[in-house]
Design a protein around this motif. Sequence first.
Motif, PDB file in Angstrom:
ATOM      1  N   HIS A 168      57.416  97.034  99.267  1.00 22.24           N
ATOM      2  CA  HIS A 168      58.311  97.489  98.200  1.00 22.24           C
ATOM      3  C   HIS A 168      57.570  98.397  97.220  1.00 22.24           C
ATOM      4  CE1 HIS A 168      61.439  95.175  99.788  1.00 22.24           C
ATOM      5  NE2 HIS A 168      61.275  94.045  99.136  1.00 22.24           N
ATOM      6  N   ASN A 201      75.187  82.985  94.363  1.00 24.19           N
ATOM      7  CA  ASN A 201      74.108  83.693  93.689  1.00 24.19           C
ATOM      8  C   ASN A 201      72.745  83.111  94.057  1.00 24.19           C
ATOM      9  OD1 ASN A 201      72.968  85.567  91.748  1.00 24.19           O
ATOM     10  ND2 ASN A 201      72.597  83.772  90.471  1.00 24.19           N
ATOM     11  N   ASP A 255      71.684  84.473  97.364  1.00 25.34           N
ATOM     12  CA  ASP A 255      71.194  85.854  97.223  1.00 25.34           C
ATOM     13  C   ASP A 255      69.776  85.865  96.650  1.00 25.34           C
ATOM     14  OD1 ASP A 255      73.614  86.761  98.174  1.00 25.34           O
ATOM     15  OD2 ASP A 255      74.470  87.074  96.180  1.00 25.34           O
ATOM     16  N   VAL A 256      69.529  84.979  95.669  1.00 22.44           N
ATOM     17  CA  VAL A 256      68.186  84.875  95.092  1.00 22.44           C
ATOM     18  C   VAL A 256      67.194  84.448  96.177  1.00 22.44           C
ATOM     19  CG1 VAL A 256      66.729  83.584  93.480  1.00 22.44           C
ATOM     20  CG2 VAL A 256      68.967  84.406  92.748  1.00 22.44           C
ATOM     21  N   LEU A 297      67.430  84.851  99.413  1.00 19.87           N
ATOM     22  CA  LEU A 297      67.244  85.940 100.370  1.00 19.87           C
ATOM     23  C   LEU A 297      66.297  86.991  99.792  1.00 19.87           C
ATOM     24  CD1 LEU A 297      68.132  86.917 103.154  1.00 19.87           C
ATOM     25  CD2 LEU A 297      70.036  88.110 102.062  1.00 19.87           C
ATOM     26  N   ASN A 298      66.448  87.285  98.499  1.00 18.67           N
ATOM     27  CA  ASN A 298      65.547  88.243  97.850  1.00 18.67           C
ATOM     28  C   ASN A 298      64.114  87.717  97.824  1.00 18.67           C
ATOM     29  OD1 ASN A 298      67.590  90.095  97.335  1.00 18.67           O
ATOM     30  ND2 ASN A 298      68.035  89.270  95.308  1.00 18.67           N
ATOM     31  N   TYR A 299      63.964  86.419  97.540  1.00 22.67           N
ATOM     32  CA  TYR A 299      62.629  85.810  97.539  1.00 22.67           C
ATOM     33  C   TYR A 299      61.994  85.917  98.925  1.00 22.67           C
ATOM     34  CZ  TYR A 299      62.953  83.587  92.907  1.00 22.67           C
ATOM     35  OH  TYR A 299      63.020  83.339  91.562  1.00 22.67           O
ATOM     36  N   ASN A 316      62.673  88.008 101.378  1.00 17.86           N
ATOM     37  CA  ASN A 316      62.340  89.400 101.695  1.00 17.86           C
ATOM     38  C   ASN A 316      61.109  89.868 100.926  1.00 17.86           C
ATOM     39  OD1 ASN A 316      64.507  89.606 103.464  1.00 17.86           O
ATOM     40  ND2 ASN A 316      65.894  90.429 101.911  1.00 17.86           N
ATOM     41  N   GLU A 317      60.949  89.360  99.705  1.00 14.34           N
ATOM     42  CA  GLU A 317      59.778  89.717  98.904  1.00 14.34           C
ATOM     43  C   GLU A 317      58.497  89.193  99.559  1.00 14.34           C
ATOM     44  OE1 GLU A 317      57.717  91.383  95.614  1.00 14.34           O
ATOM     45  OE2 GLU A 317      59.767  91.659  96.354  1.00 14.34           O
ATOM     46  N   SER A 373      57.772  91.355 102.513  1.00 11.65           N
ATOM     47  CA  SER A 373      57.250  92.678 102.126  1.00 11.65           C
ATOM     48  C   SER A 373      55.788  92.607 101.722  1.00 11.65           C
ATOM     49  CB  SER A 373      58.088  93.259 100.983  1.00 11.65           C
ATOM     50  OG  SER A 373      57.775  92.642  99.748  1.00 11.65           O
TER      51      SER A 373
END
Length: 521
Positions: free
Chosen positions: A198, A342, A345-346, A348-350, A352-353, A356
């Motif tokens: 990212h 929500n 989604d959090v 999923l973002n974690y 993916n982070e 990355s």
Amino acid sequence: MRSKVEEMDGRLQELITRKDSLSLRANNEKRSAYCILDKPLPTTHLPEPCFISREDEKMEILRLLTGEEDDEKCVDLKVIPIVGMADVGKTALAQQVYNDARVTSYFDMKAWACVSDYFDVLAITKSILETTNNHLSCEGKDLNWLQDKLKENLSGKKFLVVLDDVWNEKYGYWTILLKPFQLVGKGSKVIITIRNLHAASIAGAPPITLKELSLDPCVNLFAFHALGVENFDHHPKLEVIGQKIVEKCKGLPLAVKTLAGLLRTEVCPYKWEATLNSKIWDLPEERNEILPALKLSYLHLSSNLRRCFAYRAIFPKDYEIERDELIHWWIAEGLLEGKGQNRWDVGLNYFNELVSRSLFQKSSSGGSRFLMHDLVNDLAKLVAGAICFSSGEFEFEGDQNNASSAHYASFISSNHILPERFKIYHGMKGIRSFISLVKQSRHYYRSFLSQKVLCDLLSGLKYLRVLSLSHYGIHEVPDCIGKLRHLRYLICRINASKVTRYIVQPRGFEVAGLSRSYQIT
């Protein structure tokens, strides 16, 4: 009031004592508070004495650097990100390219700056300026003066700048740093080495991604740093042990070099065996470069991300986990902020982070399965400490003294589940996750678990939030599960009349025998 003040003073004194025992120190800046000894050494442009493999990646970067056709079309400064996990050899590759004769003859000017974890625009600008004009004194100068002078030095010239070990994720900082490069000559390039995919995206260019080295180059690298030669021809008795040590490094050059350095000119097989059997955190602290390099990736995570990363320590090495399943467990454990969708989604973002940052890696088997590099798994176990327990790691080592402190535990199934194998879990009174795992092989047969063994286990585990029995076969949901008042996620397989059903994710569900409701799908 006096007694309350004395009580408060006592609590503060206790905190001070605990702070001192943990070697904590004041942190007045918005930077990672870790010991300076944990920081990796700064890098220079000088190349490694032994550089093996990476020829394809090197040729690709050389093509991007010296491609005349591309330079004629490109008006703006071109940035080339080299991305990969810690220790994978990004800096060594950049050094090889930087010192290549074709690069030296192509560019009018070159500069190398080691950025490290703190993106100090003034310090980076000063470093580049001093390299391009070593007769210029920059002491005490502010950013305006430094950027004006750098702009003068670079104006109309074709140059190459390498920014090594970049962590910055703020686009604003990046644009400020590049201001003096606006009037450069066509064909000017910037190479950045970076761990976070990212963060690399701020450069606006496709990255060169480095994977782990294959075994043979690692063996040659190990032999060079341990024995001073590039093979084991003169040390056949050490070759087998050496290859096993190299396999332990899983393709990371820095890990290979560090372990080889511990055995420098050492030819005693006993010493080599001791290194083979040691864990990375058991290596001599003053000579261990592996942990500081990996730990830096962990220290750059937010507190919530650190907890999610550490949770992964309950899985053995090389174990593949489903992304969605892991996110469900994070939610059930309260590791994610928000409500309802929500939180998903959090999560999923974690996830993916972490991918990355190369802390999670996509499995070669495809789909949504992921795993950890072995040394990253070691790091997860180190930071998690005694709160994570995996039967696959400790079952045959006898290292089970801290099992009673575990909050999260996993159990690897076998064809026959005996009550004795669950004995250690009965002492984990504060456990919040109990997850069944399976040895990932083609010849796996589902284990059957009796109600008595299951209820004996669950009777003492009153604080379970996550209960995964998906790799066991049971005949019916036992009533004892209904007493788990903190349970948030349950999955199990029921076998009856050749019908298989799953019980999953909480949310207004109903199952006979349970005090709350669960969904059957």
